[in-house]
Design a protein around this motif. Structure first.
Motif, PDB file in Angstrom:
ATOM      1  N   CYS A   1      18.124  -2.808  -8.735  1.00 25.80           N
ATOM      2  CA  CYS A   1      18.721  -4.056  -8.250  1.00 25.80           C
ATOM      3  C   CYS A   1      19.524  -3.842  -6.974  1.00 25.80           C
ATOM      4  O   CYS A   1      19.833  -4.784  -6.261  1.00 25.80           O
ATOM      5  N   TRP A   2      19.825  -2.588  -6.647  1.00 23.76           N
ATOM      6  CA  TRP A   2      20.570  -2.365  -5.408  1.00 23.76           C
ATOM      7  C   TRP A   2      19.684  -2.545  -4.176  1.00 23.76           C
ATOM      8  O   TRP A   2      20.170  -2.611  -3.066  1.00 23.76           O
ATOM      9  N   ASP A   3      18.364  -2.612  -4.382  1.00 25.02           N
ATOM     10  CA  ASP A   3      17.460  -2.790  -3.242  1.00 25.02           C
ATOM     11  C   ASP A   3      17.289  -4.242  -2.844  1.00 25.02           C
ATOM     12  O   ASP A   3      16.757  -4.536  -1.787  1.00 25.02           O
ATOM     13  N   SER A   4      17.712  -5.143  -3.708  1.00 23.39           N
ATOM     14  CA  SER A   4      17.469  -6.543  -3.384  1.00 23.39           C
ATOM     15  C   SER A   4      18.516  -7.027  -2.382  1.00 23.39           C
ATOM     16  O   SER A   4      19.648  -6.559  -2.377  1.00 23.39           O
ATOM     17  N   ARG A   5      18.083  -7.949  -1.548  1.00 21.93           N
ATOM     18  CA  ARG A   5      19.024  -8.450  -0.548  1.00 21.93           C
ATOM     19  C   ARG A   5      19.364  -9.896  -0.843  1.00 21.93           C
ATOM     20  O   ARG A   5      18.508 -10.672  -1.236  1.00 21.93           O
ATOM     21  N   ASP A   6      20.613 -10.207  -0.632  1.00 17.99           N
ATOM     22  CA  ASP A   6      21.049 -11.570  -0.907  1.00 17.99           C
ATOM     23  C   ASP A   6      20.434 -12.544   0.085  1.00 17.99           C
ATOM     24  O   ASP A   6      19.983 -12.163   1.158  1.00 17.99           O
TER      25      ASP A   6
ATOM     26  N   THR B   1      19.919 -13.509  -5.308  1.00 14.39           N
ATOM     27  CA  THR B   1      19.757 -12.099  -5.000  1.00 14.39           C
ATOM     28  C   THR B   1      18.301 -11.674  -4.961  1.00 14.39           C
ATOM     29  O   THR B   1      17.865 -10.984  -4.048  1.00 14.39           O
TER      30      THR B   1
ATOM     31  N   TYR C   1      30.134  -9.672  -0.258  1.00 16.08           N
ATOM     32  CA  TYR C   1      29.556  -8.856  -1.319  1.00 16.08           C
ATOM     33  C   TYR C   1      28.421  -9.574  -2.024  1.00 16.08           C
ATOM     34  O   TYR C   1      28.248 -10.777  -1.850  1.00 16.08           O
ATOM     35  N   PRO C   2      27.646  -8.850  -2.819  1.00 17.87           N
ATOM     36  CA  PRO C   2      26.483  -9.476  -3.458  1.00 17.87           C
ATOM     37  C   PRO C   2      26.875 -10.576  -4.445  1.00 17.87           C
ATOM     38  O   PRO C   2      28.021 -10.649  -4.906  1.00 17.87           O
TER      39      PRO C   2
ATOM     40  N   MET D   1      19.870  -7.873 -12.549  1.00 21.68           N
ATOM     41  CA  MET D   1      18.991  -6.706 -12.485  1.00 21.68           C
ATOM     42  C   MET D   1      17.537  -7.065 -12.209  1.00 21.68           C
ATOM     43  O   MET D   1      16.876  -6.417 -11.412  1.00 21.68           O
TER      44      MET D   1
END
Lengths: 372, 441
Positions: A22-27, B289, B312-313, B401
């Motif tokens: 999930c850290w690869d997704s961009r807002d 997201t 931030y996200p 996630m």
């Protein structure tokens, strides 16, 4: 036992978090969502333009033009990606404009590429433009700044084009190129000084190449024959002084086999309202004029398409089930041009405009009834 | 040691123990009772008439006297125990016999009031109090029939009384017996509702309350008629209802006072409210997201605009905001009513406005959070509301996630969790309207 159970839960949660990526997704605010893509060819290189809405807080929404050149379309898009910081998200593209010269060379490969691309939806509307792409895009953005909303109008299905426009989606174009029995007509549009979009008609594609051009009236007839849902507020000009509005229409295709010959009768039924007419015309005159005109034009359209071996009216599609796969391969070139087409038009005037028309016999009928 | 000395001894330890002497017809009597529990000035007259009356009656046949209100010799310890229950002992010095009477007690319990937690517009306006006798009385007045029976049991050092209501023919009696036994057998002190959960053998970490509390006698009666088991714990001003079911989340008995058409639309509204309360925050995270392509382009642009400078996200953003709302809610519960209004204004309006202007969260999120919080309030019982408040976080984590896919997975996980919950063999998700009898052996 109890401890074991908790360890299992913790491990599964850690795995879940690690596997998700999930850290690869961009807002959403780090993504650019182009809404229009323009493609032309510039000396062997594809030239791709994107219109991206730029939004800045407390300012009016604006559009930005980005372009890139590349040997392939994907390459050109990659060039664009290098130019801007945000991720380009092609998912929202609602409109693909192709240069007309591409159409003459054949757009089969381009359409295939679009269908292959995973982040490109299969739904955007496809159109040709005859103008220079660069100035076309500039004109679009300029109009947007002047007028406001229009470019988004094409993404709204409800506010879409009227019946003059053969609105086609990317997947329909793909189908039209690869189907044995049907072809597709793609609208030709242009930017205009006053109107933000103006259509000249449509180009008929056969195997991905433009073979014929239809004018606005022919496109309208094509849509009427193709069972396009919406006929409301469709006006047909019969001659310089007369205009009718269509309320309802019904099309029937009647195929008859005479040995090798196929006779097709297209029965068109209309219910209409008189919108504009000279006083000396009565309902029957208008009706007759209308029937003659539609019959003539339709026949002409069918003949024109049969000559080019291109079928955008779905004539061959309707009898496709009667042929084997091998027969279908050459259907459009061999069988389709030889179908004898006859057109029958029947029109009913529902309402002649709620004005007192002295030529109409409404009152005479009434008087006669009274006398009886 | 005789009675008087023992009482004197006890008096040394309990300053509120009173012993007053009175001579009636030449016989000295001692009246003993706790001043803190007994209103002596009001009791006095009663004692006098009672004693005189008893004297006259003593010549009559014994059978007329009930066992409890007659002179007899009793063990001292037993007598003392009744003192702690708020009774008064009248001691006859000559005969060395005692009479235990129910005196006028001090007003230690509040009177029946309007419900505070479960407000109804149309419906009975009385609410349960801390006194379980009063509560049973409320129920009896609503169901005036010999079918209503009451079983009580007392538990622990506190001598806490549990009263179970049985409606003949509807309530499973062996079920009540079993529950009563579970309470009696519980080795530790039952202090709060949580201890009841533990005594019944339910998990302490369950997301769903198996034992529901209701403040309204009307609702409690309805639950009894549905076959649920209703019992009271002394000092807890709610009826405890066993077999909370999924329908209780959006249905309450007093709804039926409205027009039927309205009631069904109300159910629909509550279901929509539940959906919003559980799903909306997760949906926001998933769409912002991971899957923005599912938004319409105009909406996507508006959200982009409002999120322009948020550093931030979306996951962090929504967690901050949800946390803030939880803080406001909890603070409003803790504080006195007059101050909690201020918290609402400061927290809701000023903070919400300022946090958007400072670009710490997006404006769209404020709308989402507001909608979620409001929708959470539509749920029938506060305890059920807590359940949904917790569930929402699970959905948010899954959505952060895996996007929309995770959103659905989270919902699936919750659904399967809810589906496996049973209490004493009765599933939480029950379609059957009528009751528990047939399903549970």
């Amino acid at each position: 036992m109890k401890r074991n159970y908790w360890i299992k839960i913790i491990i599964s949660f850690v795995l879940l978090a690690l596997l998700s990526g999930c850290w690869d997704s961009r807002d959403i605010n780090y993504r650019s969502t182009p809404i229009l893509m323009g493609v032309t060819k510039d000396e062997d290189l594809y030239h791709v333009y994107l219109i991206i809405p730029v939004s800045v807080v407390s300012e009016q929404r604006n559009l930005a033009k980005v372009d890139g050149k590349g040997a392939t379309i994907v390459d050109a898009i990659e060039q664009i990606k290098k130019k801007i910081e945000t991720t380009i998200d092609l998912e929202h593209i609602g409109f693909v404009v192709l240069g007309e010269e591409l159409g003459r060379e054949g757009i089969g490969k381009i359409i295939n590429t679009f269908m292959r691309m995973r982040d490109m939806p299969a739904t955007p509307t496809v159109a040709f433009t005859q103008e220079d792409m660069d100035s076309y895009i500039d004109q679009m953005i300029e109009t947007f700044q002047k007028v406001g909303v229009p470019i988004f109008g094409f993404l709204e299905k409800q506010a879409g084009w009227e019946i003059y426009n053969p609105e086609v989606s990317l997947w329909q174009v793909y189908r039209g190129i690869h189907s044995y029995t049907s072809d597709i007509a793609i609208p030709i549009i242009s930017s205009n000084e006053n109107l933000e979009m103006d259509y000249f008609g449509a180009s008929v594609l056969k195997n991905g190449k433009i073979v014929e051009t239809l004018d606005a009236l022919e496109v309208l007839l094509m849509n009427l024959l193709n069972n396009e849902e919406n006929v409301i507020k469709t006006f047909i000009t019969i001659d310089e002084t007369t205009d009718v509005e269509l309320v309802e229409r019904d099309v029937e295709y009647d195929y008859k086999y005479n040995g090798d010959q196929i006779d097709l009768t297209i029965k068109l039924e209309f219910v209409m309202i008189v919108a504009e007419a000279e006083d000396h015309l009565n309902d029957e005159d208008i009706q007759k004029k209308f029937e003659e005109k539609v019959e003539k034009d339709t026949l002409q359209l069918v003949k024109k398409l049969q000559d080019k071996h291109a079928d955008v009216l779905g004539i061959s599609n309707r009898i496709r089930k009667n042929y084997t796969h091998n027969e279908l391969k050459n259907f459009l070139n061999e069988t389709y041009p030889n179908i004898n087409v006859k057109v029958e038009v029947e029109a009913v005037i529902e309402n002649n405009g709620k004005i007192r028309n002295l030529n109409n016999d409404d009152f005479e009928d009434w008087d006669k009834q009274k006398q009886d | 040691m005789d009675f008087i000395n023992q009482i004197e001894d006890l008096k040394q330890k309990n300053k509120d123990l009173q012993m007053k002497s009175v001579i009636i017809k030449g016989i000295p009597y001692d009246v003993v009772g706790f001043e803190s529990l007994v209103d002596f000035s009001a009791t006095w007259e009663m004692v006098e008439t009672l004693v005189r009356h008893e004297e006259e009656k003593s010549s009559e046949p014994n059978s007329l006297h009930s066992k409890e209100t007659s002179w007899k010799k009793m063990e001292f310890n037993k007598q003392i125990k009744t003192l702690y229950e708020g009774k008064v002992i009248i001691w006859n010095r000559e005969k060395e016999m005692s009479l235990i009477i129910d005196p006028v007690s001090q007003p230690l319990y509040r009177s029946i009031e309007v419900p505070v937690n479960e407000t109804t517009i149309y419906g009975a306006k009385d609410a349960f109090t801390e006194n379980s006798q009063q509560n049973i009385g409320l129920l009896r007045s609503k169901y005036q029939s010999k079918d209503v029976e009451v079983i009580t049991t007392q538990h622990g050092k506190r001598n806490r009384r549990f009263s179970f209501l049985i409606l003949k023919g509807t309530t499973e009696e062996h079920m009540v017996e079993m529950i009563k036994k579970k309470i009696e057998d519980y080795p530790n002190e039952i202090k709060q509702v949580k201890d009841i959960h533990v005594a019944f053998g339910f998990s302490k970490f369950s997301l769903i309350t198996r034992v529901n509390s209701t403040e309204l006698p009307e609702n409690a009666m309805e639950y009894i008629e549905q076959g649920k088991i209703v019992f009271f714990m002394d000092g807890y001003p709610f009826a405890l209802v066993l077999f909370n079911t999924v329908f209780d989340v959006f249905k309450q008995p007093s709804d039926s006072n409205y027009l039927s058409a309205f009631v069904y639309s109300l159910y629909l509204l509550r279901i929509v409210g539940i959906m919003i309360a559980v799903l909306l925050p997760g949906l926001y995270v998933a769409l912002i997201t991971i899957n923005p392509e599912m938004l319409k382009v105009q909406l996507a642009l508006s959200i982009t605009e409002s999120r322009q400078f948020v550093p931030y996200p979306a996951f962090i953003e929504i967690i901050i905001m949800l946390l803030l709302i939880e803080l406001i809610t909890e603070a409003a519960v803790r504080l006195p009513l007059s101050i909690s209004n201020t918290i609402g204004v400061v927290g809701g309006i000023i903070l919400g406005q300022a946090i958007v202007e400072a670009s710490l969260v997006s404006g769209v999120l404020i709308i989402i959070i507001a909608a979620t919080t409001i929708a959470n309030g539509i749920i029938v019982n506060f305890e059920n509301g807590i359940t949904l408040r917790l569930m929402k976080y699970i959905i948010v984590v899954f959505s952060a996630m895996f996007g929309i896919l995770g959103h659905v997975i989270g919902l699936l996980v919750l659904c399967s969790y809810i589906a496996r919950i049973t209490s004493f063999g009765v599933p939480y998700v029950r379609w059957k309207k009528e009751g528990i009898q047939s399903e549970n052996q």
